[in-house]
Design a protein around this motif. Structure first.
Motif, PDB file in Angstrom:
ATOM      1  N   GLU A 153       0.819  -1.096  -0.130  1.00 24.57           N
ATOM      2  CA  GLU A 153       0.035   0.003   0.002  1.00 24.57           C
ATOM      3  C   GLU A 153       1.016   1.102   0.085  1.00 24.57           C
ATOM      4  O   GLU A 153       1.396   1.890   1.001  1.00 24.57           O
ATOM      5  N   SER A 154       1.156   1.835  -1.237  1.00 27.91           N
ATOM      6  CA  SER A 154       2.092   2.781  -1.130  1.00 27.91           C
ATOM      7  C   SER A 154       1.579   4.266  -0.678  1.00 27.91           C
ATOM      8  O   SER A 154       2.357   5.358  -0.494  1.00 27.91           O
ATOM      9  N   ARG A 155       0.080   4.286  -0.477  1.00 24.59           N
ATOM     10  CA  ARG A 155      -0.404   5.556   0.047  1.00 24.59           C
ATOM     11  C   ARG A 155      -0.380   5.870   1.518  1.00 24.59           C
ATOM     12  O   ARG A 155      -0.666   6.964   2.148  1.00 24.59           O
ATOM     13  N   ILE A 156       0.360   4.627   2.304  1.00 27.27           N
ATOM     14  CA  ILE A 156       0.609   4.959   3.578  1.00 27.27           C
ATOM     15  C   ILE A 156       1.423   5.994   3.975  1.00 27.27           C
ATOM     16  O   ILE A 156       2.457   6.464   3.460  1.00 27.27           O
ATOM     17  N   ASP A 157       0.833   6.883   4.855  1.00 26.63           N
ATOM     18  CA  ASP A 157       1.595   8.265   5.238  1.00 26.63           C
ATOM     19  C   ASP A 157       1.828   8.327   6.616  1.00 26.63           C
ATOM     20  O   ASP A 157       2.969   8.976   7.145  1.00 26.63           O
ATOM     21  N   THR A 158       1.541   7.241   7.401  1.00 24.95           N
ATOM     22  CA  THR A 158       1.925   6.991   8.871  1.00 24.95           C
ATOM     23  C   THR A 158       2.115   5.519   9.291  1.00 24.95           C
ATOM     24  O   THR A 158       1.198   4.824   8.943  1.00 24.95           O
ATOM     25  N   ILE A 159       3.027   5.420   9.991  1.00 27.22           N
ATOM     26  CA  ILE A 159       3.355   3.942  10.656  1.00 27.22           C
ATOM     27  C   ILE A 159       3.355   4.257  11.959  1.00 27.22           C
ATOM     28  O   ILE A 159       4.221   4.928  12.647  1.00 27.22           O
ATOM     29  N   ILE A 160       2.685   3.362  12.758  1.00 30.17           N
ATOM     30  CA  ILE A 160       2.460   3.146  14.295  1.00 30.17           C
ATOM     31  C   ILE A 160       3.211   2.059  14.552  1.00 30.17           C
ATOM     32  O   ILE A 160       2.873   0.858  14.173  1.00 30.17           O
ATOM     33  N   VAL A 161       4.285   1.893  15.454  1.00 30.49           N
ATOM     34  CA  VAL A 161       5.088   0.747  15.674  1.00 30.49           C
ATOM     35  C   VAL A 161       5.291   0.759  17.262  1.00 30.49           C
ATOM     36  O   VAL A 161       5.536   1.625  18.001  1.00 30.49           O
ATOM     37  N   PRO A 162       5.100  -0.400  17.793  1.00 32.79           N
ATOM     38  CA  PRO A 162       5.540  -0.618  19.317  1.00 32.79           C
ATOM     39  C   PRO A 162       6.958  -0.614  19.312  1.00 32.79           C
ATOM     40  O   PRO A 162       7.775  -0.892  18.639  1.00 32.79           O
ATOM     41  N   ILE A 163       7.409  -0.317  20.808  1.00 30.68           N
ATOM     42  CA  ILE A 163       8.629   0.025  21.031  1.00 30.68           C
ATOM     43  C   ILE A 163       8.952  -0.651  22.237  1.00 30.68           C
ATOM     44  O   ILE A 163       8.611  -0.582  23.281  1.00 30.68           O
ATOM     45  N   GLY A 164      10.099  -1.363  22.092  1.00 30.33           N
ATOM     46  CA  GLY A 164      10.853  -2.048  23.356  1.00 30.33           C
ATOM     47  C   GLY A 164      12.349  -1.426  23.544  1.00 30.33           C
ATOM     48  O   GLY A 164      12.423  -0.074  23.849  1.00 30.33           O
ATOM     49  N   GLY A 165      13.199  -2.038  23.085  1.00 21.28           N
ATOM     50  CA  GLY A 165      14.278  -1.559  23.013  1.00 21.28           C
ATOM     51  C   GLY A 165      14.742  -0.596  21.763  1.00 21.28           C
ATOM     52  O   GLY A 165      15.487   0.179  21.874  1.00 21.28           O
ATOM     53  N   GLY A 166      13.879  -0.639  20.926  1.00 13.12           N
ATOM     54  CA  GLY A 166      13.927   0.207  19.716  1.00 13.12           C
ATOM     55  C   GLY A 166      14.402  -0.363  18.310  1.00 13.12           C
ATOM     56  O   GLY A 166      14.518   0.580  17.316  1.00 13.12           O
ATOM     57  N   GLY A 167      14.689  -1.555  18.282  1.00 15.70           N
ATOM     58  CA  GLY A 167      15.165  -2.327  17.067  1.00 15.70           C
ATOM     59  C   GLY A 167      14.108  -2.465  15.983  1.00 15.70           C
ATOM     60  O   GLY A 167      14.351  -1.955  14.860  1.00 15.70           O
ATOM     61  N   LEU A 168      12.909  -2.531  16.316  1.00 14.53           N
ATOM     62  CA  LEU A 168      11.815  -2.698  15.142  1.00 14.53           C
ATOM     63  C   LEU A 168      11.597  -1.359  14.583  1.00 14.53           C
ATOM     64  O   LEU A 168      11.714  -0.957  13.399  1.00 14.53           O
ATOM     65  N   ILE A 169      11.427  -0.404  15.457  1.00 14.63           N
ATOM     66  CA  ILE A 169      11.024   0.995  15.095  1.00 14.63           C
ATOM     67  C   ILE A 169      12.151   1.734  14.314  1.00 14.63           C
ATOM     68  O   ILE A 169      12.101   2.442  13.080  1.00 14.63           O
ATOM     69  N   SER A 170      13.496   1.352  14.690  1.00 15.79           N
ATOM     70  CA  SER A 170      14.781   2.031  14.168  1.00 15.79           C
ATOM     71  C   SER A 170      14.627   1.618  12.667  1.00 15.79           C
ATOM     72  O   SER A 170      14.763   2.486  11.493  1.00 15.79           O
ATOM     73  N   GLY A 171      14.484   0.158  12.424  1.00 14.07           N
ATOM     74  CA  GLY A 171      14.549  -0.394  11.120  1.00 14.07           C
ATOM     75  C   GLY A 171      13.609   0.140  10.132  1.00 14.07           C
ATOM     76  O   GLY A 171      13.729   0.559   9.188  1.00 14.07           O
ATOM     77  N   ILE A 172      12.366   0.182  10.672  1.00 17.63           N
ATOM     78  CA  ILE A 172      10.912   0.618  10.021  1.00 17.63           C
ATOM     79  C   ILE A 172      11.147   2.185   9.770  1.00 17.63           C
ATOM     80  O   ILE A 172      11.089   2.503   8.560  1.00 17.63           O
ATOM     81  N   ALA A 173      11.752   3.028  10.549  1.00 15.42           N
ATOM     82  CA  ALA A 173      11.728   4.210  10.286  1.00 15.42           C
ATOM     83  C   ALA A 173      12.824   4.547   9.060  1.00 15.42           C
ATOM     84  O   ALA A 173      12.689   5.400   8.282  1.00 15.42           O
ATOM     85  N   VAL A 174      13.917   3.971   9.038  1.00 11.51           N
ATOM     86  CA  VAL A 174      15.193   4.254   8.311  1.00 11.51           C
ATOM     87  C   VAL A 174      14.479   3.589   7.045  1.00 11.51           C
ATOM     88  O   VAL A 174      14.740   4.314   5.710  1.00 11.51           O
ATOM     89  N   ALA A 175      13.806   2.573   6.996  1.00  9.06           N
ATOM     90  CA  ALA A 175      13.406   1.870   5.643  1.00  9.06           C
ATOM     91  C   ALA A 175      12.325   2.884   4.938  1.00  9.06           C
ATOM     92  O   ALA A 175      12.352   3.140   3.585  1.00  9.06           O
ATOM     93  N   ALA A 176      11.415   2.919   5.689  1.00  5.44           N
ATOM     94  CA  ALA A 176      10.476   3.839   5.233  1.00  5.44           C
ATOM     95  C   ALA A 176      10.564   5.106   4.802  1.00  5.44           C
ATOM     96  O   ALA A 176      10.190   5.585   3.589  1.00  5.44           O
TER      97      ALA A 176
END
Length: 319
Positions: A153-176
């Protein structure tokens, strides 16, 4: 990575869209191998290790999902894996990790104690330590979640991500943001385990004395040294949710979405429901990060959800 991990579905719900006045897309990482996104990072990390490093075996500490991801990735490569987990880790996660062939050591009240014990053992055994979140290869593997979402879905303008230590959101933020720099990335932490929230908003990295949350997958006392700078640079906001709000999101997903998610897996939805009015988005992605939940505790979750005050539950949606 395509031949290693599942290409997980992106689900929508007309009722959710109507209630939140957004187009909401659920990235169902609870349907990933081992039941959580963690298999992505673990697989990518092991693919990057040398034969000598793999021959020494791998060791880690985990709240449960990284344990299963690493155990399966190691099993596929014929590599010995030793996993340290907190004593309170749900039995379902412990047994699944053992089922993938890993040696499990239960110690301490939280991830932090298990982590410190794993580091001490690593010095003696010489195995290769694979950090669950504070590792650039782990983050890169997790970032494939965002790349898949934006292909779906290329129209996504916001991604909401759970955070613990931050590995998932770091990877998602950089990639997105490598795909679309205008995408907003919002992190969600349990209010009772909000180390990254404090680091993000106050600029102070502290080690919490205690964490206690039904979202044990994000119950981290201290954020990663490598993840904090990335989150400060790439993430647009970090919010918190209460235990009742997490429980409500879990029950909502189970009752209406017919989907079992764990506390951490429901955190992003909880963030959307409780902060919906403050999230400016037309096409909103929600990361359902995992589904490894001990079904015997569903009564406790329902009781917590019932504590949600009416004024905070008015945004509750029916999927």
């Amino acid at each position: 990575m395509d031949h290693v991990v599942h290409h997980t579905p992106l689900r929508t719900s007309a009722t959710t869209n109507q209630r939140t006045e957004k187009n909401v897309y659920f990235k169902m990482e609870n349907q990933q191998k081992t039941g959580a996104f963690k298999f992505r990072g673990a697989s990518y990390k092991l693919m990057r290790l040398t034969e000598e490093e793999l021959a020494c075996g791998v060791i880690t500490a985990s709240a449960g999902n990284h344990a299963q991801g690493l155990a399966l990735a190691a099993h596929k490569l014929g590599v010995k894996a030793t996993i340290y987990m907190a004593e309170a880790t749900p039995e379902a996660k412990v047994e699944a990790t053992r089922g993938y062939g890993a040696q499990v050591v239960l110690t301490g009240e939280s991830f932090q104690e298990a982590y410190e014990a794993a580091l001490e053992h690593q010095k003696k055994c010489g195995a290769t330590f694979v950090h669950p979140f504070d590792d650039y290869d782990i983050m890169a593997g997790q970032g494939t979640v965002a790349l898949e979402m934006l292909e779906q879905e290329s129209r996504i303008d916001t991604i909401i991500v759970p955070i613990g230590g931050g590995g998932l959101i770091s990877g998602i933020a950089v990639a997105a943001k490598s795909v679309n720099p205008d995408i907003k990335v919002i992190g969600v932490q349990a209010a009772s385990a909000a180390a990254m929230y404090t680091a993000y908003h106050k600029g102070v990295v502290e080690k919490l004395d205690k964490v206690s949350t039904i979202a044990e997958g994000i119950a981290v006392k201290q954020p990663g040294e490598k993840t904090v700078p990335l989150i400060r640079h790439y993430v647009d906001d970090v919010i918190t949710v209460s235990e009742a709000e997490i429980a409500n999101a879990m029950v909502t997903m189970l009752q209406r979405g017919k989907t079992l998610v764990e506390g951490a897996g429901a955190a992003a939805l909880a963030g959307l429901l409780s902060h919906n009015d403050q999230i400016d988005s037309r096409h909103c992605g929600v990361i359902v990060s995992g589904g490894n939940f001990d079904i015997g505790k569903i009564g406790d979750v329902q009781s917590l959800a019932n504590q949600l005050k009416p004024e905070r539950s008015r945004n509750t949606v029916v999927l």
